[in-house]
Structures are given as structure tokens and as C-alpha cells.
Scaffold this motif. Structure first.
Motif, PDB file in Angstrom:
ATOM      1  N   LYS A   8     -28.169  21.775  24.055  1.00 49.71           N
ATOM      2  CA  LYS A   8     -28.219  23.161  23.581  1.00 49.71           C
ATOM      3  C   LYS A   8     -29.087  23.247  22.334  1.00 49.71           C
ATOM      4  N   THR A   9     -29.507  24.481  22.014  1.00 49.49           N
ATOM      5  CA  THR A   9     -30.180  24.664  20.735  1.00 49.49           C
ATOM      6  C   THR A   9     -29.134  24.473  19.641  1.00 49.49           C
ATOM      7  N   PHE A  10     -29.610  24.190  18.444  1.00 46.91           N
ATOM      8  CA  PHE A  10     -28.705  23.962  17.321  1.00 46.91           C
ATOM      9  C   PHE A  10     -27.767  25.142  17.106  1.00 46.91           C
ATOM     10  N   SER A  11     -28.300  26.367  17.136  1.00 45.39           N
ATOM     11  CA  SER A  11     -27.450  27.535  16.886  1.00 45.39           C
ATOM     12  C   SER A  11     -26.407  27.719  17.992  1.00 45.39           C
ATOM     13  N   GLU A  12     -26.786  27.506  19.253  1.00 44.29           N
ATOM     14  CA  GLU A  12     -25.808  27.600  20.355  1.00 44.29           C
ATOM     15  C   GLU A  12     -24.688  26.575  20.172  1.00 44.29           C
ATOM     16  N   TRP A  13     -25.100  25.358  19.848  1.00 44.53           N
ATOM     17  CA  TRP A  13     -24.134  24.271  19.658  1.00 44.53           C
ATOM     18  C   TRP A  13     -23.207  24.568  18.479  1.00 44.53           C
ATOM     19  N   LEU A  14     -23.806  24.986  17.368  1.00 39.89           N
ATOM     20  CA  LEU A  14     -23.039  25.241  16.149  1.00 39.89           C
ATOM     21  C   LEU A  14     -21.993  26.332  16.352  1.00 39.89           C
ATOM     22  N   PHE A  15     -22.405  27.439  16.964  1.00 42.79           N
ATOM     23  CA  PHE A  15     -21.475  28.549  17.146  1.00 42.79           C
ATOM     24  C   PHE A  15     -20.459  28.275  18.250  1.00 42.79           C
TER      25      PHE A  15
END
Length: 175
Positions: free
Chosen positions: A92-99
Motif C-alpha cells: 500500500k501507499t504510506f498514507s493508506e497503510w498509516l490510516f
């Protein structure tokens, strides 16, 4: 699927099977391809691209990044055909993973390790004088594979700009 002749020739020459288009940018398209049960990402410069040096820059910058174990591995390229074959990063992209992370003690430890590794990679790029230039924002140039960061898309990276990868990341992450 309709695609440029130079892509068809490259696929045939390298014995690659085209699976699907996975991304489309301003100057290039990225396809998922397969060879001997292994997936790769194939980046091809668009015919109408105004950035005629995209392939050369991406190859050069990616080779530099790979020299310090940063970025997806480069497996091959054909600059005449404007094609680059790189490691496919499933994640996943970092933001997808983080959220998507749940707030708990285990994930807090995972996040700390992730950020430490991401900062470490940015420092490696700074030490070799390669400024990525697009690490802040929505986190789309940072993919997450098995809870570890992979910095991607070195097309606009530069050895001519002052390096500030670490500073940009710290600002993006902590401010």
C-alpha cells in the motif's frame, strides 16, 4: 489491450507476460508483467511525453539509489524503447497503510520501526547526493511492503539540487 509497438517488442524479447496496467502518470505508464512466476513493474515513457529524458533520469537515479539499498531493484532497461523493468513492490501507499493501522501497542512499535527505517533510507540518499524531491505530500512515493518502507519513483530525483530528503521527511512526518 492496446499498447505501443515498442512495448510489444520488449515484452517478446524479454519473454515477459503483460498482466495489467497498474498506474498512469503524466509522462509514463506502469504495467505489471510476469516472467517465470515472478512479478515485475514495467515503466514506459508515453509517446507524447514532454519529458524526453524520463527514462535516462529514472535509470540513472535508480541505479544510484540501489547502490545504497534504497528503492525498487532495477532489472533492466531499453533506453531506445523508453522502457524500464523494475522490482514490483506489492503493498500500500504510506498514507493508506498509516490510516489503516489500528491504535494499539504492537502497531506503535511497528510504526516506530517503520519511521526509523524511512529516515535511515532518506539519510542514505542524502549521503550519496540524490535528492528525491517528492517524499512529502500524500505519501504516494513511499510504498509499504511487510511493514517496511520502499521509496519509489525516482524520475524527478536530482543530483543537482541540494539534498534535503531527511529534513523533508521529518517535516512531513512530525509537523
Amino acid at each position: 489491450m492496446n499498447f505501443p509497438k515498442n512495448l510489444s517488442e520488449f515484452l517478446k524479447k524479454e519473454k515477459l507476460k503483460l498482466i495489467k496496467k497498474i498506474a498512469k502518470g503524466h509522462s509514463s505508464e506502469i504495467f505489471l508483467v510476469k516472467k517465470n512466476k515472478k512479478n515485475f513493474a514495467l515503466k514506459i515513457e508515453k509517446i507524447k511525453s514532454t519529458r524526453k529524458d524520463m527514462a535516462e533520469r529514472e535509470v540513472s537515479n535508480l541505479i544510484k539509489a540501489n547502490s545504497v539499498k534504497v528503492g525498487p531493484l532495477i532489472y533492466g532497461f531499453d533506453l531506445k524503447k523508453r522502457i524500464i523493468l523494475i522490482e514490483f513492490i506489492k503493498g500500500k501507499t504510506f498514507s493508506e497503510w498509516l490510516f489503516g493501522l489500528k491504535k494499539n501497542k504492537k502497531n506503535k512499535i511497528i510504526l516506530k520501526k517503520f519511521i526509523k527505517e524511512l529516515i535511515n533510507q532518506s539519510e542514505k540518499l542524502d549521503k550519496i547526493g540524490l535528492d528525491h524531491g517528492q517524499l512529502a505530500g500524500r505519501g504516494v512515493n513511499i510504498l509499504v511492503r511487510r511493514n517496511k518502507p520502499v521509496i519509489i519513483d525516482f524520475e524527478k530525483a536530482s543530483i543537482n539540487r541540494k539534498c534535503h530528503n531527511k529534513t523533508v521527511l521529518e517535516s512531513f512526518l512530525f509537523k
